[in-house]
Design a protein around this motif. Sequence first.
Motif, PDB file in Angstrom:
ATOM      1  N   LYS A  70       0.851  -1.186   0.000  1.00 20.53           N
ATOM      2  CA  LYS A  70       0.000   0.000   0.000  1.00 20.53           C
ATOM      3  C   LYS A  70       0.887   1.236   0.000  1.00 20.53           C
ATOM      4  O   LYS A  70       1.753   1.396   0.866  1.00 20.53           O
ATOM      5  CB  LYS A  70      -0.924   0.017   1.223  1.00 20.53           C
ATOM      6  N   GLY A  71       0.667   2.091  -0.997  1.00 25.36           N
ATOM      7  CA  GLY A  71       1.487   3.295  -1.092  1.00 25.36           C
ATOM      8  C   GLY A  71       0.646   4.551  -1.211  1.00 25.36           C
ATOM      9  O   GLY A  71      -0.525   4.496  -1.558  1.00 25.36           O
ATOM     10  N   ARG A  72       1.268   5.692  -0.904  1.00 31.47           N
ATOM     11  CA  ARG A  72       0.588   6.976  -1.061  1.00 31.47           C
ATOM     12  C   ARG A  72       1.649   8.078  -1.131  1.00 31.47           C
ATOM     13  O   ARG A  72       2.801   7.887  -0.721  1.00 31.47           O
ATOM     14  CB  ARG A  72      -0.381   7.250   0.082  1.00 31.47           C
ATOM     15  N   SER A  73       1.232   9.204  -1.632  1.00 33.46           N
ATOM     16  CA  SER A  73       2.152  10.333  -1.746  1.00 33.46           C
ATOM     17  C   SER A  73       2.301  11.030  -0.401  1.00 33.46           C
ATOM     18  O   SER A  73       1.317  11.268   0.305  1.00 33.46           O
ATOM     19  CB  SER A  73       1.629  11.337  -2.782  1.00 33.46           C
ATOM     20  N   ILE A  74       3.548  11.336  -0.028  1.00 30.42           N
ATOM     21  CA  ILE A  74       3.806  12.024   1.240  1.00 30.42           C
ATOM     22  C   ILE A  74       4.901  13.074   1.009  1.00 30.42           C
ATOM     23  O   ILE A  74       5.742  12.932   0.119  1.00 30.42           O
ATOM     24  CB  ILE A  74       4.259  11.042   2.342  1.00 30.42           C
TER      25      ILE A  74
END
Length: 225
Positions: free
Chosen positions: A82-86
């Motif tokens: 699971k990835g997301r922009s940070i």
Amino acid sequence: IIAELSSEGLVLTDQGVVIDANTALCDLFGYSHDEIIGKSAIELTAPEDRPQAIEHISSGSDEPYEARGIRKDGSLFPGLIKGRSIPYKGKLVRGTTIIDLSAQREAEEMLRRAVAQEEQIRAQNQRLAELSTPLVPITDEIVALPLIGHLDATRAELVMDSLLQGISGTQIHTAIIDLTGVRAIDTNVAGAILRIAKAVRLLGANVVITGLSAEVAQTLVALGI
């Protein structure tokens, strides 16, 4: 420091290239921290699963998905990703968590095998039960039930079920239970035979018990049957 407290693999990528990772992720893939920096995230993904990984990375999707990772030694492992922009050092990068599903998959496979084995045993027992209580038609009105081997309370119940199902709704008026192949029975089974006879009579048929050994006969007499 906070990332090191997690048992999950944590990695930061910029344009698909690893720029940082915690110890858990390095251990998961079998690389040192210095070795994994600069590697492509796609390079760490099994070839068959790369299109899915590329789609998630390029679209910035934060939906979890499963893909196999490639360790340094070339072995594969199933992972939940699971990835997301940070924000990181003044720009947006992709932060991704990777959970090793190997233990879960192994447990699921063991459960699947256990269930399959249990189902196989159940089917075999059912088949053996059917073979152990063969209902043989003599005429349209007479059937025989030859029993061989050990007769216990469980098998006696199977005999009753087989016999009652076999004569229900038919013109059968006599059921012959042949105990020639039964060496001995206990008092509980002897009582079960009496219940079988009573149940059959409720369906309008009679029971004839034949082939009694001396031991079986003594048990039945002792019970007043």
